[in-house]
Design a protein around this motif. Structure first.
Motif, PDB file in Angstrom:
ATOM      1  N   GLU A 133       0.871  -1.170   0.000  1.00  0.00           N
ATOM      2  CA  GLU A 133       0.000   0.000   0.000  1.00  0.00           C
ATOM      3  C   GLU A 133       0.909   1.221   0.000  1.00  0.00           C
ATOM      4  OE1 GLU A 133      -2.996  -0.096   3.069  1.00  0.00           O
ATOM      5  OE2 GLU A 133      -3.156  -2.281   2.933  1.00  0.00           O
ATOM      6  N   ALA A 134       0.586   2.208  -0.836  1.00  0.00           N
ATOM      7  CA  ALA A 134       1.510   3.333  -0.994  1.00  0.00           C
ATOM      8  C   ALA A 134       0.769   4.572  -1.459  1.00  0.00           C
ATOM      9  CB  ALA A 134       2.606   2.977  -2.001  1.00  0.00           C
ATOM     10  N   SER A 135       1.326   5.720  -1.125  1.00  0.00           N
ATOM     11  CA  SER A 135       0.803   6.982  -1.636  1.00  0.00           C
ATOM     12  C   SER A 135       1.464   7.296  -2.971  1.00  0.00           C
ATOM     13  CB  SER A 135       1.073   8.109  -0.641  1.00  0.00           C
ATOM     14  OG  SER A 135       2.467   8.230  -0.403  1.00  0.00           O
ATOM     15  N   ALA A 136       0.777   8.071  -3.796  1.00  0.00           N
ATOM     16  CA  ALA A 136       1.335   8.468  -5.088  1.00  0.00           C
ATOM     17  C   ALA A 136       2.673   9.168  -4.875  1.00  0.00           C
ATOM     18  CB  ALA A 136       0.363   9.393  -5.808  1.00  0.00           C
ATOM     19  N   GLY A 137       3.653   8.785  -5.676  1.00  0.00           N
ATOM     20  CA  GLY A 137       4.994   9.336  -5.546  1.00  0.00           C
ATOM     21  C   GLY A 137       5.958   8.417  -4.830  1.00  0.00           C
ATOM     22  N   SER A 138       5.438   7.365  -4.204  1.00  0.00           N
ATOM     23  CA  SER A 138       6.305   6.382  -3.559  1.00  0.00           C
ATOM     24  C   SER A 138       6.797   5.378  -4.596  1.00  0.00           C
ATOM     25  CB  SER A 138       5.558   5.665  -2.434  1.00  0.00           C
ATOM     26  OG  SER A 138       5.195   6.583  -1.419  1.00  0.00           O
ATOM     27  N   VAL A 139       7.937   4.765  -4.309  1.00  0.00           N
ATOM     28  CA  VAL A 139       8.584   3.866  -5.271  1.00  0.00           C
ATOM     29  C   VAL A 139       8.979   2.572  -4.571  1.00  0.00           C
ATOM     30  CG1 VAL A 139      10.576   3.544  -6.799  1.00  0.00           C
ATOM     31  CG2 VAL A 139       9.448   5.783  -6.670  1.00  0.00           C
ATOM     32  N   LEU A 140       8.628   1.452  -5.186  1.00  0.00           N
ATOM     33  CA  LEU A 140       9.029   0.141  -4.689  1.00  0.00           C
ATOM     34  C   LEU A 140      10.334  -0.258  -5.373  1.00  0.00           C
ATOM     35  CD1 LEU A 140       8.025  -2.255  -2.874  1.00  0.00           C
ATOM     36  CD2 LEU A 140       7.167  -3.283  -5.002  1.00  0.00           C
ATOM     37  N   LEU A 141      11.386  -0.425  -4.583  1.00  0.00           N
ATOM     38  CA  LEU A 141      12.676  -0.905  -5.072  1.00  0.00           C
ATOM     39  C   LEU A 141      12.747  -2.391  -4.747  1.00  0.00           C
ATOM     40  CD1 LEU A 141      15.669  -0.359  -6.073  1.00  0.00           C
ATOM     41  CD2 LEU A 141      16.214   0.036  -3.660  1.00  0.00           C
ATOM     42  N   PHE A 142      12.909  -3.238  -5.773  1.00  0.00           N
ATOM     43  CA  PHE A 142      12.900  -4.674  -5.491  1.00  0.00           C
ATOM     44  C   PHE A 142      13.818  -5.441  -6.423  1.00  0.00           C
ATOM     45  CE2 PHE A 142       9.547  -4.100  -8.613  1.00  0.00           C
ATOM     46  CZ  PHE A 142       9.563  -5.243  -9.401  1.00  0.00           C
ATOM     47  N   ALA A 143      14.282  -6.578  -5.909  1.00  0.00           N
ATOM     48  CA  ALA A 143      15.100  -7.500  -6.688  1.00  0.00           C
ATOM     49  C   ALA A 143      14.189  -8.343  -7.564  1.00  0.00           C
ATOM     50  CB  ALA A 143      15.908  -8.394  -5.754  1.00  0.00           C
TER      51      ALA A 143
END
Length: 271
Positions: free
Chosen positions: A197-207
């Motif tokens: 769950e995230a607000s607009a502008g957040s970024v998921l960094l993942f492998a």
């Protein structure tokens, strides 16, 4: 592009190592969000996008994926070369990177799916997958986990529990289990799954060694995400994501290696 002062906090790095992902909150400002989202809606409406090297993969009236985006609009190039994100990618890859792919998804609830059915499960992943796996796409250096294929996924709309947030199987980036067996086990016990769950502008960094999936939307909201994938420079771009030499020539010199992969086997490692 100076990468000197941009790095994950110790807590963020530990989260990435343990779970295979970390959510970076409020990375993009409101102007960036609107320009990037506007560019994607422009692509969606552009019947001539094929001639501009953008591919589209519709998944019905409610879902479309676009790819090879950096030549289409400056805002999409800006995301791929974002100075708040590329250094973090390089940290978890272990050295300088090249852009491997750019994609975006605009989707909403599938009108053919019964809402009651979606509410029977806590999570509704639409297709778990990963792009590499532990053992040949990952390594440990100076006691820290690294992956040679990493993505940044920007949420350009708010994503709550019913809005199709990315689902992951935390810790799967470190496992050599058969992928199908891991997915089957996780689906049998949803405590093994986490939905972002995230607000607009957040970024998921993942492998990309992390098993992950889009989830079915249960709300009436439309979800817009923008994704960049990165690898060491000697790795080929994903088919269909080749950037034209003519476009490369127009780029500032400091980001040409990032977009073109021109450093090739001259990999500037962090160690």
């Amino acid at each position: 592009m100076s990468n000197e002062t941009v790095c994950l906090t110790a807590a963020q790095r530990l989260h990435f190592d343990i779970y295979g992902y970390v959510l970076l909150e409020n990375v993009l400002n409101s102007d960036e969000i609107e320009r990037m989202k506007g560019a994607l809606y422009k692509i969606k409406a552009d019947e001539g996008r094929d001639a501009k090297r953008v591919y589209a993969r519709p998944g019905g009236e409610h879902h479309v994926l676009f790819g090879n985006l950096v030549e289409y609009d400056p805002a999409l190039l800006e995301y791929a070369a974002h100075p708040k994100l590329v250094p973090l990618v390089e940290e978890v890859v272990g050295g300088a990177v090249r852009l491997e792919e750019t994609e975006a998804i605009i989707n909403s609830r599938n009108p053919e799916t019964e809402l009651d059915e979606l509410h029977k499960r806590r999570y509704n992943p639409t297709g778990f997958h990963r792009g590499t796996q532990h053992g040949w796409g990952t390594y440990i250096e100076q006691n820290k986990f690294h992956c040679i294929f990493v993505k940044t996924l920007a949420y350009l709309t708010d994503v709550g529990p019913d809005d199709g947030g990315t689902c992951v199987i935390p810790g799967s980036h470190r496992l050599t289990w058969n992928q199908s067996e891991m997915i089957e086990a996780a689906l049998s016990d949803d405590k093994l799954i986490y939905q972002v769950e995230a607000s607009a502008g957040s970024v998921l960094l993942f492998a990309e060694a992390l098993i992950h999936s889009t989830t079915a939307i249960r709300s009436d909201k439309e979800r817009v995400i923008l994704i960049s994938g990165y690898t060491p420079p000697m790795v080929r771009e994903w088919p269909g994501n080749e950037v034209s030499p003519e476009f490369i020539e127009t780029l500032p010199e400091d980001i040409r290696p990032l977009i073109s992969g021109s450093d090739s086997w001259h990999w500037k490692r962090r160690y």
